[in-house]
Design a protein around this motif. Sequence first.
Motif, PDB file in Angstrom:
ATOM      1  N   UNK A 103       0.626  -1.143   0.132  1.00 14.24           N
ATOM      2  CA  UNK A 103      -0.080  -0.076   0.089  1.00 14.24           C
ATOM      3  C   UNK A 103       0.810   1.163   0.058  1.00 14.24           C
ATOM      4  N   UNK A 104       1.922   1.130  -0.689  1.00 15.73           N
ATOM      5  CA  UNK A 104       3.077   2.347  -0.774  1.00 15.73           C
ATOM      6  C   UNK A 104       2.336   3.440  -1.722  1.00 15.73           C
ATOM      7  N   UNK A 105       2.551   4.636  -1.144  1.00 19.36           N
ATOM      8  CA  UNK A 105       2.223   5.799  -1.926  1.00 19.36           C
ATOM      9  C   UNK A 105       3.139   5.862  -3.489  1.00 19.36           C
ATOM     10  N   UNK A 106       2.145   5.913  -4.401  1.00 18.57           N
ATOM     11  CA  UNK A 106       2.944   5.826  -5.683  1.00 18.57           C
ATOM     12  C   UNK A 106       2.938   7.398  -6.601  1.00 18.57           C
ATOM     13  N   UNK A 107       3.946   7.452  -7.131  1.00 16.56           N
ATOM     14  CA  UNK A 107       4.166   8.658  -8.182  1.00 16.56           C
ATOM     15  C   UNK A 107       4.353   7.961  -9.566  1.00 16.56           C
ATOM     16  N   UNK A 108       3.199   8.058 -10.117  1.00 11.50           N
ATOM     17  CA  UNK A 108       3.035   7.291 -11.428  1.00 11.50           C
ATOM     18  C   UNK A 108       3.315   5.815 -11.339  1.00 11.50           C
ATOM     19  N   UNK A 109       4.205   5.017 -12.215  1.00 14.35           N
ATOM     20  CA  UNK A 109       4.575   3.487 -12.093  1.00 14.35           C
ATOM     21  C   UNK A 109       5.669   3.433 -10.904  1.00 14.35           C
ATOM     22  N   UNK A 110       6.332   4.654 -10.218  1.00 14.24           N
ATOM     23  CA  UNK A 110       7.064   4.399  -9.209  1.00 14.24           C
ATOM     24  C   UNK A 110       6.735   4.631  -7.743  1.00 14.24           C
ATOM     25  N   UNK A 117       7.557   6.886   3.562  1.00 11.71           N
ATOM     26  CA  UNK A 117       8.324   7.142   5.003  1.00 11.71           C
ATOM     27  C   UNK A 117       7.373   8.032   5.673  1.00 11.71           C
ATOM     28  N   UNK A 118       6.819   9.276   5.252  1.00  9.61           N
ATOM     29  CA  UNK A 118       5.987  10.148   6.177  1.00  9.61           C
ATOM     30  C   UNK A 118       4.681   9.526   6.673  1.00  9.61           C
ATOM     31  N   UNK A 119       3.986   8.625   5.697  1.00 10.17           N
ATOM     32  CA  UNK A 119       2.944   8.070   6.177  1.00 10.17           C
ATOM     33  C   UNK A 119       3.255   7.023   7.483  1.00 10.17           C
ATOM     34  N   UNK A 120       4.156   6.323   7.305  1.00 13.06           N
ATOM     35  CA  UNK A 120       4.682   5.259   8.216  1.00 13.06           C
ATOM     36  C   UNK A 120       5.171   6.063   9.616  1.00 13.06           C
TER      37      UNK A 120
END
Length: 216
Positions: A103-110, A117-120
Amino acid sequence: MSVLRACNVTKRFPGTVALDDVTISFRSGKVNALVGKNGSGKSTLVKVINGAYNDFDGSLYIDEEPFRYQHPKQAFDAGIATVYQEMSLIPGLSVAENILLGRYRMDGPFIDWKRTYQDAQEILDDMGVDLPVKEMVAHLSVWQCQVIEIAKAMSVNPKVLILDEPTSALAQHETQMLYNLIRRLVQKDVIVIYISHRLQELWEIADTCSVLRDGK
């Protein structure tokens, strides 16, 4: 206040009745202890609630809304999080990666690592826990790994948090830190179900206690 209710729940396995017409309720704002010796039905009840077992008789409700999940991920996504005695962390990943796995934050395909890290960090701060989000889990203590498991559960803003024998591998001072963390979580209107076979723990952490014996 939220309430989880199991009504007339019966779960059978070949040759045995693991849960025999169990009716029980758990409330938010309290640490709800669920105790019993091995084979009493504690784990079976947890797996009925969190979707690991869906072939059972009876009904489940949260705030009078019926529910029955087909698998644990469905329950997790709906806000029923279980922290098992056997940890499921990946040692070669960081604290943040384990908390937000899949459930990582995505920036386009990356992956947007800064926001991930901020969310965690926000989840850990909200829990009142100081852990380095970029540290590899392989380098952490058992207590710190237990905290990450709970943080992973809290990352979905759960309605229900089930802790299965959470102190089994902890030293005494680590157990006290866990108790402090659980007390903070109770204030967030989460239904905390605390499973244990250590009766001496109950005087210190539990507000209510339900006992299972031979599935009853």
